[in-house]
Design a protein around this motif. Structure first.
Motif, PDB file in Angstrom:
ATOM      1  N   HIS A 186      34.033  -1.538  16.116  1.00  0.00           N
ATOM      2  CA  HIS A 186      33.211  -1.624  14.901  1.00  0.00           C
ATOM      3  C   HIS A 186      32.184  -2.758  14.951  1.00  0.00           C
ATOM      4  N   ASP A 187      32.308  -3.654  15.939  1.00  0.00           N
ATOM      5  CA  ASP A 187      31.426  -4.826  15.988  1.00  0.00           C
ATOM      6  C   ASP A 187      30.114  -4.452  16.659  1.00  0.00           C
ATOM      7  N   LEU A 188      29.288  -3.691  15.952  1.00  0.00           N
ATOM      8  CA  LEU A 188      28.094  -3.158  16.591  1.00  0.00           C
ATOM      9  C   LEU A 188      26.795  -3.776  16.092  1.00  0.00           C
ATOM     10  N   GLY A 189      26.879  -4.822  15.268  1.00  0.00           N
ATOM     11  CA  GLY A 189      25.665  -5.465  14.757  1.00  0.00           C
ATOM     12  C   GLY A 189      24.802  -5.989  15.890  1.00  0.00           C
ATOM     13  N   GLY A 190      23.533  -5.607  15.898  1.00  0.00           N
ATOM     14  CA  GLY A 190      22.614  -6.089  16.916  1.00  0.00           C
ATOM     15  C   GLY A 190      22.421  -5.136  18.077  1.00  0.00           C
ATOM     16  N   GLN A 191      23.188  -4.032  18.117  1.00  0.00           N
ATOM     17  CA  GLN A 191      22.953  -3.052  19.180  1.00  0.00           C
ATOM     18  C   GLN A 191      21.642  -2.326  18.890  1.00  0.00           C
ATOM     19  N   PRO A 192      20.776  -2.232  19.893  1.00  0.00           N
ATOM     20  CA  PRO A 192      19.507  -1.538  19.669  1.00  0.00           C
ATOM     21  C   PRO A 192      19.736  -0.069  19.318  1.00  0.00           C
ATOM     22  N   ASP A 193      18.916   0.436  18.450  1.00  0.00           N
ATOM     23  CA  ASP A 193      18.974   1.846  18.082  1.00  0.00           C
ATOM     24  C   ASP A 193      17.590   2.227  17.576  1.00  0.00           C
TER      25      ASP A 193
END
Lengths: 104, 143, 231
Positions: free
Chosen positions: B45-52
């Motif tokens: 769940h720790d996906l903050g900052g992943q480019p999309d």
């Protein structure tokens, strides 16, 4: 669990989020680990999510929580906003050290 | 765990690359690097900052099963069967394919079923039989 | 949204496996005495009566009543009671997912607040109702913390460089709501008039209230984006 622990940090303190290895569930985001921010508010003490997530309530570690404010330009290598921009999130005391203690 | 912002950025780009839509080929490899193990064991769940890429932010009301899932999961929390942080941990424990592949509330109800099994409150065969019974009943009502 | 609990009327929509699973889990839980059908019904009544218009009301009243505003900013949980929201309901101890710590974040001419939960989708359901689907997507969660100005621009909100954008990553027990500034062109308006321009998106922080846009002009959420899983 019934007594409220005394907070180790005060509003205005500079704190560094521990950069610890995590194997399983946590609510301390990777993007704040190893970074230094400022305590802006106290939050009520609670069982740390690392215990609560595994159903450990009675014997769960009950710690103060803090709002920590970071500068966005400190968190991201190519922050495209402006210098004034900030981010706030909350940390249990388990994850915080006085700033400068933890070497990057 | 990466420490500098640049290292973390690199880490998150690779973590994002593990999602089902655009993934690394993984077929129970005999050995993997420590770096890949770090990516694989990172809590999903720790996906903050992943480019999309930008997507339309769509509006959508709750369907009946979605609202009912919320209610069932909350009632289980209310009556002390589990807590919501355990639910969130169990969503991560679903693994990447299901975590990203299931609709939001489908993650909830899947974890609720698993929590009841893990506690010995229901058995897997009991759950399967109940699902077959419910499906037949609802199909009968709608035909 | 009025028939979401048990014994929904017969309908034409295709049966999904999620519906089957949910009902199976619920029936087993009730048969085993883990909770009662009445618990489910009571929680449903509460959940279905949640709406962001309570949040709109709090903001409008704050614009008109400085003492209320001061109370709301100081103790959001307690002050919610003044607009009919008791964060201890419906269980007596709050909801398991949102619990009872509510904080209102005030925008100023130099500060804009916006809310995200990167780790799941924490949202103040007692005052804003169920969260919008986009708020729960990995896409919003991934990008809002790192590219807030771009994401806000995608919502049509462009903020000048001297306004601090403060992202609140709601990651523990607190729940947040944004208190936007009162827009120009609303002088002399009543609380009802003001509440009507404070949309849900304003309360999340991805929009700003405007005198010429009321909530009734914002498209309603269509039920079901894709009907869940198709069989």
């Amino acid at each position: 669990m019934t007594t409220t622990p005394t907070p180790r940090f005060q509003v205005g303190d500079q704190v560094t989020v521990r950069d610890a290895t995590t194997m399983f569930h946590t609510r301390t985001q990777g993007y704040v680990r190893g970074h230094t921010g400022t305590v802006t508010e106290h939050r009520p003490a609670w069982i740390v999510p690392e215990d609560e997530a595994f159903g450990i309530i009675e014997n769960g570690r009950y710690t103060p929580f803090y709002v920590v404010r970071f500068k966005q330009t400190d968190l991201w290598p190519d922050y495209t906003g402006f210098e004034v921009d900030t981010l706030e999130t909350e940390c249990s005391e388990l994850w915080l050290e006085p700033a400068g203690k933890e070497k990057k | 765990m990466a420490s500098t912002p640049t290292q973390y950025d690199s880490f998150q780009r690779q973590a994002a690359n593990l999602t089902p839509a655009d993934r690394l080929p993984l077929d129970s490899p005999y050995e993997i690097s420590n770096e890949l193990y770090g990516l694989l064991r990172k809590v999903l769940h720790d996906l903050g900052g992943q480019p999309d890429t930008p997507v339309p932010f769509t509006e959508k009301g709750e369907e009946d099963w979605e609202m009912n899932t919320y209610l069932t999961c909350e009632c289980l929390g209310w009556r002390g069967v589990w807590n919501s942080e355990e639910r969130r941990r169990r969503e991560n424990d679903l693994g990447a394919t299901q975590y990203f592949g299931l609709p939001y509330y489908a993650r909830w109800i899947t974890t609720a079923a698993k929590a009841l099994v893990d506690r010995g409150l229901i058995t897997t065969d009991e759950l399967g039989r109940k699902m077959d019974e419910v499906r037949a009943r609802l199909e009968g009502q709608r035909s | 949204m009025s028939t979401t609990h048990s014994h929904a009327p017969l309908k034409e929509s295709p049966l999904t496996e999620f519906e089957v699973l949910e009902l199976a889990v619920r029936e087993l839980a009730i048969e085993k005495g883990l909770f009662s059908a009445d618990d489910h019904r009571r929680f449903a009544e509460w959940a279905e009566s949640r709406t962001y218009t309570v949040g709109s009301r709090m903001v409008a009243r704050s614009w008109l009543d400085p003492a209320f505003k001061e109370r709301l900013l100081r103790d959001g949980t307690e002050t919610s009671k003044e607009v009919g929201v008791d964060w201890l309901q419906p269980t007596g101890q709050g909801t398991p997912s949102d619990y009872t710590y509510f904080y209102v974040l005030e925008n100023t001419p130099k500060l804009h607040n916006v809310i995200v939960c990167t780790l799941c989708s924490c949202y103040p359901r007692p005052v804003l109702g169920m969260s919008p689907d986009w708020y729960r997507t990995p896409n919003y969660r991934r990008r809002m913390v790192r590219w807030p100005r771009q994401v806000l621009a995608e919502f049509g909100l462009h903020l000048p460089p001297d306004v601090e954008v403060r992202v609140h990553d709601s990651n523990q027990k607190s729940r947040f709501m944004v208190m936007p500034m009162r827009p120009e062109g609303t002088e002399g308006w009543s609380e009802d008039q003001l509440a009507a321009i404070v949309t849900r998106d304003c309360l999340i922080g991805v929009a700003l209230p405007r005198a010429d846009v009321t909530a009734s002009q914002v498209p309603k959420q269509p039920k079901g984006r894709n009907g869940g899983n198709k069989r």
